[in-house]
Design a protein around this motif. Sequence first.
Motif, PDB file in Angstrom:
ATOM      1  N   LEU A 177     -13.948  57.334 -53.835  1.00  0.00           N
ATOM      2  CA  LEU A 177     -15.063  58.139 -53.314  1.00  0.00           C
ATOM      3  C   LEU A 177     -16.073  57.262 -52.579  1.00  0.00           C
ATOM      4  N   LEU A 178     -16.341  56.072 -53.128  1.00  0.00           N
ATOM      5  CA  LEU A 178     -17.289  55.166 -52.462  1.00  0.00           C
ATOM      6  C   LEU A 178     -16.733  54.723 -51.109  1.00  0.00           C
ATOM      7  N   ARG A 179     -15.417  54.467 -51.059  1.00  0.00           N
ATOM      8  CA  ARG A 179     -14.805  54.072 -49.774  1.00  0.00           C
ATOM      9  C   ARG A 179     -14.853  55.246 -48.792  1.00  0.00           C
ATOM     10  N   PHE A 180     -14.663  56.454 -49.299  1.00  0.00           N
ATOM     11  CA  PHE A 180     -14.773  57.671 -48.484  1.00  0.00           C
ATOM     12  C   PHE A 180     -16.192  57.750 -47.881  1.00  0.00           C
ATOM     13  N   CYS A 181     -17.209  57.534 -48.730  1.00  0.00           N
ATOM     14  CA  CYS A 181     -18.609  57.580 -48.252  1.00  0.00           C
ATOM     15  C   CYS A 181     -18.874  56.469 -47.241  1.00  0.00           C
ATOM     16  N   GLN A 182     -18.295  55.289 -47.502  1.00  0.00           N
ATOM     17  CA  GLN A 182     -18.474  54.162 -46.579  1.00  0.00           C
ATOM     18  C   GLN A 182     -17.944  54.535 -45.185  1.00  0.00           C
ATOM     19  N   THR A 183     -16.738  55.120 -45.147  1.00  0.00           N
ATOM     20  CA  THR A 183     -16.140  55.500 -43.861  1.00  0.00           C
ATOM     21  C   THR A 183     -16.928  56.641 -43.223  1.00  0.00           C
ATOM     22  N   TRP A 184     -17.403  57.576 -44.050  1.00  0.00           N
ATOM     23  CA  TRP A 184     -18.189  58.702 -43.537  1.00  0.00           C
ATOM     24  C   TRP A 184     -19.480  58.192 -42.887  1.00  0.00           C
ATOM     25  N   ALA A 185     -20.158  57.265 -43.569  1.00  0.00           N
ATOM     26  CA  ALA A 185     -21.420  56.709 -43.040  1.00  0.00           C
ATOM     27  C   ALA A 185     -21.161  55.902 -41.764  1.00  0.00           C
ATOM     28  N   ARG A 186     -20.023  55.187 -41.742  1.00  0.00           N
ATOM     29  CA  ARG A 186     -19.698  54.380 -40.557  1.00  0.00           C
ATOM     30  C   ARG A 186     -19.388  55.301 -39.370  1.00  0.00           C
ATOM     31  N   THR A 187     -18.651  56.392 -39.629  1.00  0.00           N
ATOM     32  CA  THR A 187     -18.245  57.307 -38.558  1.00  0.00           C
ATOM     33  C   THR A 187     -19.455  58.042 -37.966  1.00  0.00           C
ATOM     34  N   HIS A 188     -20.344  58.498 -38.836  1.00  0.00           N
ATOM     35  CA  HIS A 188     -21.414  59.391 -38.349  1.00  0.00           C
ATOM     36  C   HIS A 188     -22.733  58.680 -38.079  1.00  0.00           C
ATOM     37  N   PHE A 189     -22.958  57.512 -38.694  1.00  0.00           N
ATOM     38  CA  PHE A 189     -24.232  56.804 -38.471  1.00  0.00           C
ATOM     39  C   PHE A 189     -24.034  55.355 -38.017  1.00  0.00           C
ATOM     40  N   SER A 190     -22.780  54.938 -37.835  1.00  0.00           N
ATOM     41  CA  SER A 190     -22.486  53.531 -37.480  1.00  0.00           C
ATOM     42  C   SER A 190     -23.094  52.562 -38.502  1.00  0.00           C
ATOM     43  N   ILE A 191     -23.085  52.969 -39.772  1.00  0.00           N
ATOM     44  CA  ILE A 191     -23.625  52.128 -40.841  1.00  0.00           C
ATOM     45  C   ILE A 191     -22.470  51.493 -41.613  1.00  0.00           C
ATOM     46  N   ASN A 192     -22.535  50.178 -41.812  1.00  0.00           N
ATOM     47  CA  ASN A 192     -21.601  49.515 -42.722  1.00  0.00           C
ATOM     48  C   ASN A 192     -22.422  49.047 -43.925  1.00  0.00           C
ATOM     49  N   LEU A 193     -22.301  49.752 -45.048  1.00  0.00           N
ATOM     50  CA  LEU A 193     -23.141  49.448 -46.210  1.00  0.00           C
ATOM     51  C   LEU A 193     -22.677  48.152 -46.875  1.00  0.00           C
ATOM     52  N   HIS A 210      -5.075  66.461 -45.614  1.00  0.00           N
ATOM     53  CA  HIS A 210      -5.471  65.828 -44.352  1.00  0.00           C
ATOM     54  C   HIS A 210      -6.989  65.929 -44.217  1.00  0.00           C
ATOM     55  N   ILE A 211      -7.604  64.831 -43.813  1.00  0.00           N
ATOM     56  CA  ILE A 211      -9.048  64.866 -43.580  1.00  0.00           C
ATOM     57  C   ILE A 211      -9.359  64.166 -42.266  1.00  0.00           C
ATOM     58  N   SER A 212     -10.272  64.770 -41.532  1.00  0.00           N
ATOM     59  CA  SER A 212     -10.714  64.160 -40.276  1.00  0.00           C
ATOM     60  C   SER A 212     -12.160  63.699 -40.450  1.00  0.00           C
ATOM     61  N   TYR A 213     -12.364  62.377 -40.399  1.00  0.00           N
ATOM     62  CA  TYR A 213     -13.731  61.860 -40.505  1.00  0.00           C
ATOM     63  C   TYR A 213     -14.559  62.288 -39.300  1.00  0.00           C
ATOM     64  N   ILE A 214     -13.921  62.260 -38.121  1.00  0.00           N
ATOM     65  CA  ILE A 214     -14.668  62.580 -36.896  1.00  0.00           C
ATOM     66  C   ILE A 214     -15.037  64.059 -36.853  1.00  0.00           C
ATOM     67  N   GLU A 215     -14.091  64.921 -37.227  1.00  0.00           N
ATOM     68  CA  GLU A 215     -14.364  66.363 -37.145  1.00  0.00           C
ATOM     69  C   GLU A 215     -15.160  66.855 -38.352  1.00  0.00           C
ATOM     70  N   GLY A 216     -15.259  66.064 -39.406  1.00  0.00           N
ATOM     71  CA  GLY A 216     -16.187  66.384 -40.471  1.00  0.00           C
ATOM     72  C   GLY A 216     -15.622  67.017 -41.719  1.00  0.00           C
ATOM     73  N   GLY A 217     -14.298  66.895 -41.949  1.00  0.00           N
ATOM     74  CA  GLY A 217     -13.818  67.422 -43.220  1.00  0.00           C
ATOM     75  C   GLY A 217     -12.324  67.656 -43.254  1.00  0.00           C
TER      76      GLY A 217
END
Length: 258
Positions: A230-246, A176-183
């Motif tokens: 992993l790239l999709r994981f980073c994409q979601t991480w960047a979107r969650t924490h910086f509102s960035i859609n690469l 289980h991973i929570s993007y919002i809670e950070g891990g």
Amino acid sequence: MAQATYSIRALVLRKTKLNESDLICTFLAEDGSQIRAVAKGARKPTSSFASRLELFSIDDLLLAKGRNLDSVKEARLVEGFDPLRISLEHTACASSCVEFLDRVSQLGLKSPMLFALAQATFTHMSASDTRKAIQLTAAFLLKALSYAGVRPSLAHCVSCGEDTTGYLEDANRMMHISYIEGGVVCDACHAGSDTVIVPAPMLSWAHSLLHATLDQIDDFVVDDDVSFALLRFCQTWARTHFSINLKSLNFLFTCALA
Ligand SMILES: [Zn+2]
């Protein structure tokens, strides 16, 4: 009065047309801060700037202070990273890196690790095949997200702090991973949390890429489907924490060997 000038070493992150002949360049300075400057005449084919201010290049620049924007007076090419512009996949990989840097770097905000990471990543990527270039892009984004202050917690539950490295070592496990809670969220804590389920081997690779040097990563062999996960994981991480859609990453998903 003569214009005040200053010298910096910087990486070209983005070029925007200003008018028929001029460009606005966005740079990542060696100290990690962002600088925007006008390159007069850079759009003319005869301009010496044209070949020196290519995307992904590192230049030694002489800049003149301006009322609104500074301007590029001189540019000396330090590293061109030409192989990154030859294949579509390499360009998409390097573009994902500079797009992220363009979005997270700020004027006056120093973060020298970001510049060093980008320079080292492009050096390794220039000597890599497509598969390794994609692997390096995942490593870059994981490390750069960490330097930007949102390192994913993979070895400990974000709720209770339990050591989850044992989970990472189980190739058949889902985590289980929570993007919002950070891990990672452990089995005891996930009920009631906003989590998604991902395979443990993907998070295990994320953990390895975060902790390895780029020289060590050169010797890793990550499956293509794991690299893309992993790239999709980073994409979601960047979107969650910086509102960035690469956008470059979305392009890489459509053009590369998936
Ligand atoms: Zn827990």
